[in-house]
Scaffold this active site. Sequence first.
Site, mmCIF file in Angstrom:
data_model
loop_
_atom_site.group_PDB
_atom_site.id
_atom_site.type_symbol
_atom_site.label_atom_id
_atom_site.label_comp_id
_atom_site.label_asym_id
_atom_site.label_seq_id
_atom_site.Cartn_x
_atom_site.Cartn_y
_atom_site.Cartn_z
ATOM 1 N N ASP A 175 -8.771 15.586 8.083
ATOM 2 C CA ASP A 175 -9.221 14.383 8.779
ATOM 3 C C ASP A 175 -10.100 14.827 9.943
ATOM 4 O O ASP A 175 -9.839 15.865 10.568
ATOM 5 C CB ASP A 175 -8.041 13.564 9.288
ATOM 6 C CG ASP A 175 -8.407 12.102 9.498
ATOM 7 O OD1 ASP A 175 -7.852 11.243 8.776
ATOM 8 O OD2 ASP A 175 -9.244 11.804 10.373
ATOM 9 N N HIS A 233 -2.984 -5.494 4.093
ATOM 10 C CA HIS A 233 -3.840 -5.481 5.279
ATOM 11 C C HIS A 233 -5.317 -5.602 4.920
ATOM 12 O O HIS A 233 -6.149 -5.887 5.778
ATOM 13 C CB HIS A 233 -3.583 -4.214 6.111
ATOM 14 C CG HIS A 233 -4.233 -2.978 5.580
ATOM 15 N ND1 HIS A 233 -3.722 -2.257 4.515
ATOM 16 C CD2 HIS A 233 -5.365 -2.324 5.956
ATOM 17 C CE1 HIS A 233 -4.495 -1.222 4.272
ATOM 18 N NE2 HIS A 233 -5.506 -1.231 5.141
ATOM 19 N N GLU A 246 -6.245 7.626 0.501
ATOM 20 C CA GLU A 246 -6.289 6.171 0.644
ATOM 21 C C GLU A 246 -7.641 5.866 1.262
ATOM 22 O O GLU A 246 -7.799 5.864 2.472
ATOM 23 C CB GLU A 246 -5.136 5.677 1.521
ATOM 24 C CG GLU A 246 -4.914 4.174 1.435
ATOM 25 C CD GLU A 246 -5.863 3.383 2.314
ATOM 26 O OE1 GLU A 246 -7.008 3.118 1.868
ATOM 27 O OE2 GLU A 246 -5.472 3.042 3.434
ATOM 28 N N ILE A 263 -14.706 16.589 5.111
ATOM 29 C CA ILE A 263 -14.401 17.354 3.905
ATOM 30 C C ILE A 263 -15.638 18.120 3.435
ATOM 31 O O ILE A 263 -15.534 19.177 2.813
ATOM 32 C CB ILE A 263 -13.885 16.427 2.782
ATOM 33 C CG1 ILE A 263 -13.370 17.233 1.601
ATOM 34 C CG2 ILE A 263 -14.945 15.435 2.357
ATOM 35 C CD1 ILE A 263 -12.212 18.143 1.923
ATOM 36 N N GLU A 264 -16.832 17.599 3.784
ATOM 37 C CA GLU A 264 -18.069 18.278 3.412
ATOM 38 C C GLU A 264 -18.315 19.544 4.228
ATOM 39 O O GLU A 264 -19.173 20.357 3.871
ATOM 40 C CB GLU A 264 -19.265 17.331 3.591
ATOM 41 C CG GLU A 264 -19.245 16.113 2.688
ATOM 42 C CD GLU A 264 -18.404 14.972 3.242
ATOM 43 O OE1 GLU A 264 -18.393 13.908 2.605
ATOM 44 O OE2 GLU A 264 -17.749 15.142 4.300
ATOM 45 N N GLY A 320 -8.850 12.472 4.294
ATOM 46 C CA GLY A 320 -8.649 11.406 5.261
ATOM 47 C C GLY A 320 -7.166 11.152 5.461
ATOM 48 O O GLY A 320 -6.669 10.045 5.288
ATOM 49 N N ARG A 322 0.820 -1.214 0.000
ATOM 50 C CA ARG A 322 0.000 0.000 0.000
ATOM 51 C C ARG A 322 0.848 1.256 0.000
ATOM 52 O O ARG A 322 0.761 2.109 -0.884
ATOM 53 C CB ARG A 322 -0.927 -0.026 1.226
ATOM 54 C CG ARG A 322 -1.541 1.312 1.594
ATOM 55 C CD ARG A 322 -2.028 1.264 3.033
ATOM 56 N NE ARG A 322 -2.644 2.486 3.493
ATOM 57 C CZ ARG A 322 -1.992 3.498 4.068
ATOM 58 N NH1 ARG A 322 -0.669 3.444 4.218
ATOM 59 N NH2 ARG A 322 -2.636 4.567 4.485
#
Length: 537
Positions: A264, A475, A308, A292-293, A242, A218
């Site tokens: 975040d 993961h 991610e 974020i909104e 995020g 990742r």
Amino acid sequence: MAPSRDLDDVSDSSSVSDPLDTRDDEGWEDVEPDEETVTVLSLFDEETFPDARSMLLYCRDHHGFDIWKLRQDSDLDFLGLIKLVNYIRSEVQAGKTHPDVSSKAIFEDDKYLKPVLENDSLLYSLDDIFDDAASLTPASEVEQLREQLANLQSHFTAYREEVQKAMLDRLDSPDAKTESSNVQQARPSNGTGSSDNDYFKSYSYNAIHESMIKDRIRTDSYRDFIYDHKDLFKDKVVLDVGCGTGILSMFCAKAGAKLVIAVDNSDIIDKARENVFRNGLQSIVKCLRGKIEEVNMPVPQVDVIVSEWMGYCLLYESMLDSVLYARDKYLAPDGLMVPSHATLRIAPLADSDLKASHIDFWRDVYGFDMAAMLERAHEEVVVRVTDEKELAGDSYPFLELDLHTTTVEDLTFTKPFKTTWKEGFRVLEGFVVWFDIIFAEARTDGRVKPGMTAAEAKEKGLIAFSTGPYSEATHWQQGILLIEDPTDGFRAGEELCGEIKYVRKQGRERSLEIEVSWAKGGKTGKQEVKKQMWVLD
């Protein structure tokens, strides 16, 4: 310890006769030291090292090239290792920063026995490295990964218990029924209510971020794309949706971005802010707490969105909704989504140890019949790593997302799939679901083709990774859908067709319901169509 003596005594005795004093001897100054200084050049860049082992460890940690694992997987002998080294050096010299080493047939040509570098110290050290590599074997790394995955699973289990306890505590309240329907476990960014708070609280702890960052597949993929394409980030405004610990934001800052906005809604943002400060990037990376909104962005538009957002079976947690919201509101018309493409795949599972370990296990637990535990066992998506040898057919890409054009409506769907049954299997025990991720270099990149796997994307020179059983475990592992009534009687060459449906669970929109219907030859065939639903909570 020897008794101490006066300095005068030492001086006097040494002046009389010291068999080791060579100052008056002739010719000693011409004797060369026993060991020469060795300099080993990195396989992938201009870094140099005092020994081959430290150089190869650097290549493993910074370039994702694990020669120990590759040697074992490809069964390379000493000459094979020499060819591998010379092949990589020749590819890097030709400007290919990620040489293809997926098969030893690629570098079997005897031309790779000729050293690319004159007096390449690495070639003379290979024997010593692999004679004493026990502590660096891939087996130990796999064991480490298993421990990390176990820790992550334990973390989620504890979180489920915490949420369930909170539900019970609220049962006496007038709004109990309403509230209990809203309990979610996910990474929500656009929901409301106490479930959001519970979820964001879970992401304030270190364990989950440690597991994600230590997932080399990742994290290396994001790092490699950002660092290998600095021209896409230089002097650009980047939004990290995020952001977690801030690792992706700091990658972007190091790649030359003029401003990175890290968003975040978890307490982890405080640690991200400190991480940014500790690395001297506070003038570039601005950390904002909130959804974020809802946050007040310091700019009306960004050039790149990096995130991610992927969950189990890709869409669990529904975080992609927030990423698409950010795209529609803030991304410039010619802006880039990182990553850019995601593909969901499904394959039939047969003759698997998972049924024995997850289902049959309860029929005899230390001599006790605990079959009561099986009441809803077949309704749950099992998140595990499967063996590619247990797949009875090739995978089928049932959903392909271009993050530049995907809408939220695309994330609830019913899609067809089909595959051909392989020889050596008879009983269909379930299905395996996983996803591949591709990082395109432009909104329209001609190298990205429909149904393309991560491996095929890499062959085209793209950064990509897979969470499937054909690749190194991540993961995310894979989503296993175990059938309550396994289907027998399949023969090699028969077609298995069906449909797979993704639906958000009513009242718990961060959870996921997956329904699969299947039959030999599909719904138009003579065989009975079977159907089952699984839940990912």
